[in-house]
Motif scaffolding. Structure first.
Motif, PDB file in Angstrom:
ATOM      1  N   ASP A   1     -12.422  -0.359  -5.374  1.00 15.95           N
ATOM      2  CA  ASP A   1     -12.760   0.983  -5.872  1.00 15.95           C
ATOM      3  C   ASP A   1     -12.099   2.065  -5.023  1.00 15.95           C
ATOM      4  O   ASP A   1     -11.538   3.029  -5.554  1.00 15.95           O
ATOM      5  CB  ASP A   1     -14.286   1.193  -5.860  1.00 15.95           C
ATOM      6  CG  ASP A   1     -14.944   0.380  -6.969  1.00 15.95           C
ATOM      7  OD1 ASP A   1     -14.218  -0.025  -7.910  1.00 15.95           O
ATOM      8  OD2 ASP A   1     -16.164   0.129  -6.878  1.00 15.95           O
ATOM      9  N   THR A   2     -12.173   1.896  -3.704  1.00 14.73           N
ATOM     10  CA  THR A   2     -11.564   2.891  -2.814  1.00 14.73           C
ATOM     11  C   THR A   2     -10.050   2.926  -3.049  1.00 14.73           C
ATOM     12  O   THR A   2      -9.447   3.998  -3.132  1.00 14.73           O
ATOM     13  CB  THR A   2     -11.857   2.528  -1.334  1.00 14.73           C
ATOM     14  OG1 THR A   2     -13.245   2.276  -1.211  1.00 14.73           O
ATOM     15  CG2 THR A   2     -11.420   3.620  -0.395  1.00 14.73           C
TER      16      THR A   2
ATOM     17  N   SER B   1      -7.074  -6.506  -4.590  1.00 11.59           N
ATOM     18  CA  SER B   1      -7.911  -7.206  -5.578  1.00 11.59           C
ATOM     19  C   SER B   1      -8.045  -8.680  -5.205  1.00 11.59           C
ATOM     20  O   SER B   1      -9.109  -9.288  -5.374  1.00 11.59           O
ATOM     21  CB  SER B   1      -7.356  -7.046  -6.999  1.00 11.59           C
ATOM     22  OG  SER B   1      -6.091  -7.670  -7.116  1.00 11.59           O
TER      23      SER B   1
ATOM     24  N   GLN C   1     -10.727  -9.185  -2.659  1.00 14.57           N
ATOM     25  CA  GLN C   1     -12.054  -9.133  -3.296  1.00 14.57           C
ATOM     26  C   GLN C   1     -12.370 -10.465  -3.993  1.00 14.57           C
ATOM     27  O   GLN C   1     -13.490 -10.951  -3.957  1.00 14.57           O
ATOM     28  CB  GLN C   1     -12.071  -7.992  -4.315  1.00 14.57           C
ATOM     29  CG  GLN C   1     -13.450  -7.472  -4.586  1.00 14.57           C
ATOM     30  CD  GLN C   1     -13.525  -5.968  -4.275  1.00 14.57           C
ATOM     31  OE1 GLN C   1     -12.994  -5.483  -3.276  1.00 14.57           O
ATOM     32  NE2 GLN C   1     -14.170  -5.226  -5.154  1.00 14.57           N
TER      33      GLN C   1
ATOM     34  N   LEU D   1      -8.395   2.130  -5.782  1.00 13.48           N
ATOM     35  CA  LEU D   1      -8.070   2.741  -7.081  1.00 13.48           C
ATOM     36  C   LEU D   1      -8.201   4.265  -7.010  1.00 13.48           C
ATOM     37  O   LEU D   1      -7.406   4.997  -7.600  1.00 13.48           O
ATOM     38  CB  LEU D   1      -8.967   2.162  -8.184  1.00 13.48           C
ATOM     39  CG  LEU D   1      -8.715   0.672  -8.490  1.00 13.48           C
ATOM     40  CD1 LEU D   1      -9.731   0.134  -9.497  1.00 13.48           C
ATOM     41  CD2 LEU D   1      -7.287   0.428  -8.990  1.00 13.48           C
ATOM     42  N   ALA D   2      -9.180   4.723  -6.233  1.00 14.46           N
ATOM     43  CA  ALA D   2      -9.363   6.175  -6.102  1.00 14.46           C
ATOM     44  C   ALA D   2      -8.208   6.814  -5.327  1.00 14.46           C
ATOM     45  O   ALA D   2      -7.909   7.990  -5.522  1.00 14.46           O
ATOM     46  CB  ALA D   2     -10.689   6.454  -5.407  1.00 14.46           C
TER      47      ALA D   2
ATOM     48  N   ASP E   1     -11.694  -1.598  -0.195  1.00 19.24           N
ATOM     49  CA  ASP E   1     -12.173  -2.367  -1.342  1.00 19.24           C
ATOM     50  C   ASP E   1     -11.483  -1.819  -2.588  1.00 19.24           C
ATOM     51  O   ASP E   1     -10.800  -0.784  -2.537  1.00 19.24           O
ATOM     52  CB  ASP E   1     -13.705  -2.351  -1.439  1.00 19.24           C
ATOM     53  CG  ASP E   1     -14.256  -0.957  -1.639  1.00 19.24           C
ATOM     54  OD1 ASP E   1     -13.546  -0.109  -2.225  1.00 19.24           O
ATOM     55  OD2 ASP E   1     -15.391  -0.692  -1.210  1.00 19.24           O
TER      56      ASP E   1
ATOM     57  N   LYS F   1      -2.099  -3.216  -5.043  1.00 17.95           N
ATOM     58  CA  LYS F   1      -3.261  -3.559  -5.885  1.00 17.95           C
ATOM     59  C   LYS F   1      -3.528  -5.065  -5.834  1.00 17.95           C
ATOM     60  O   LYS F   1      -4.671  -5.514  -5.777  1.00 17.95           O
ATOM     61  CB  LYS F   1      -3.026  -3.111  -7.325  1.00 17.95           C
ATOM     62  CG  LYS F   1      -4.195  -3.417  -8.222  1.00 17.95           C
ATOM     63  CD  LYS F   1      -4.038  -2.764  -9.586  1.00 17.95           C
ATOM     64  CE  LYS F   1      -5.003  -3.363 -10.575  1.00 17.95           C
ATOM     65  NZ  LYS F   1      -4.326  -3.983 -11.721  1.00 17.95           N
TER      66      LYS F   1
END
Ligand code: GLA
Length: 388
Positions: free
Chosen positions: A251-252, A274, A277, A254-255, A249, A270
């Motif tokens: 958030d994961t 994205s 999502q 981006l981390a 997902d 990205k």
């Protein structure tokens, strides 16, 4: 499409006699979820009422004869010599499918084929997928092979890769095979689980705008993007093994994104994550009747394809920008592989009549190209056409 005319052309081309049958497979427009299919993600395409027709019959000999009403070229290929033809020949699509049957031990003997398509060529509405799925459906039906539709779509996808050199995902062939009237197909491309989502757009219609920019380097650029996504998977797997980008997902991702050293590859990844999502969200808002939010997601999808995935180009961007200026437009984005082809816009019915003229004028002034506009009619998937 006048079936009687097509049958007449068929007997003029090949002579009469034998039992000819007629089939149809649609093109598609993707509402959202671009370049997510080969990343194991979600897509939301619809089958169009535009597509390709085929008249065909068994001949009893060992030759395939191909003709089309779209070009004057005619081809004969011996059943024992099925191989990719040079020079982007269109018969690679049906031949590639015949080769897939052979690989399954389902030998196809001689046949006469007459194709006739009404999807604008090279417009990104999947005319090639419609030819593949059509061939697969017709051959399967005529010889009673009993192959399931989803498998016919997968065979068509493999045909595109092996005979046309495009390492495409499953979206186009799946939509052409499995489409349903007035519904979008929410397809999970890693499991092939899908759900039909009724397209209830209230007072809005979908308008497809053809930039008329031919998708020149599309296949090499397409394969390049796939390569970049594969590189991102390798980089990210150093942290924790994944097989597809869309397993993550946002958030994961981006981390973990710093595991991707190349900033270009990072942006490609990205986009995929994205966009996946956004499809999830789009299905949710569409089901709840929130058309305005759906339009916003379409806009965001285009921006991501423009800046992160870089598959739009000046023509698609100009079309989208001009479309968004029209009152009553809730969203607008490129559809398909990109690099040219079409956009899809969600337009209020009251603005639909003037849309083509206003957007067309502004777009021509910016690009010098003469665009075309179609109101999308969402139809069913591959089928036999009854002869009355
Ligand atoms: C082309 C491919 C599809 C898909 C789209 C982009 O249409 O054939 O598999 O990857 O591009 O979403």
């Amino acid at each position: 499409m006048e079936i009687s005319k097509l049958l007449k052309t068929f007997s003029e081309t090949y002579g009469s006699g034998g039992n000819a049958a007629v089939y149809f497979a649609p093109g598609r427009v993707n509402l959202i979820g671009e370049h997510t299919d080969y990343n194991g993600g979600l897509v939301l395409p619809c089958a169009l009422s535009l597509g390709t027709y085929l008249v065909c019959r068994k001949t009893g000999d060992r030759e395939f004869r191909f003709a089309t009403t779209n070009f004057s070229s005619r081809h004969t290929v011996a059943a024992d010599a099925v191989a990719p033809q040079p020079g982007n020949a269109w018969i690679n699509y049906p031949l590639g499918v015949i080769a897939q049957f052979a690989k399954k031990g389902l030998a196809v003997p001689g046949m006469d084929f007459l194709f006739s398509g009404n999807i604008p060529n090279g417009s990104g509405l999947s005319s090639s997928a419609s030819i593949e799925v059509l061939t697969a459906f017709a051959v399967n039906d005529m010889f009673g092979f009993g192959t399931e539709k989803v498998e016919l779509a997968l065979m068509s996808q493999r045909a595109e890769k092996e005979f046309a050199g495009v390492n495409c995902g499953i979206m186009d062939q799946f939509a052409s095979a499995m489409g349903a009237e007035n519904s979008a197909i929410a397809l999970n491309c890693s499991t092939l689980e899908y759900e039909l989502v009724p397209l209830e757009l209230g007072r809005h219609v979908l308008i497809i705008s053809n930039t008329k920019k031919q998708r020149g380097l599309a296949s090499s650029k397409y394969n390049e993007r796939r390569g970049e996504c594969e590189a991102a998977v390798r980089n990210l797997s150093a942290i924790k093994p994944i097989s597809h980008l869309c397993e993550l997902d946002l958030d994961t991702f981006l981390a973990r994104q710093d595991a991707i050293p190349d900033p270009v590859v990072r942006r490609r990844a990205k986009h995929a994550v994205s966009e996946n999502q956004r499809v999830k969200e789009a299905v949710r808002v569409l089901k709840s009747g929130d058309i305005a939010s759906f339009g916003k997601l379409m806009d965001a999808s285009h921006e991501s394809l423009r800046y992160d995935y870089e598959v739009t180009g000046p023509e698609l961007d100009a079309m989208v920008e001009e479309s968004r200026k029209i009152k009553g437009v809730l969203g607008s984005r490129m559809t398909g592989a990109g690099f040219g082809g079409c956009t899809v816009s969600l337009v209020h019915r009251d603005s639909a009549a003037g849309f083509a003229e206003q957007v067309g004028k502004a777009y021509s002034a910016r690009t010098g190209l003469k665009p075309e506009f179609y109101t999308a009619e969402i139809g069913g998937g591959a089928r036999k056409v009854p002869l009355t």
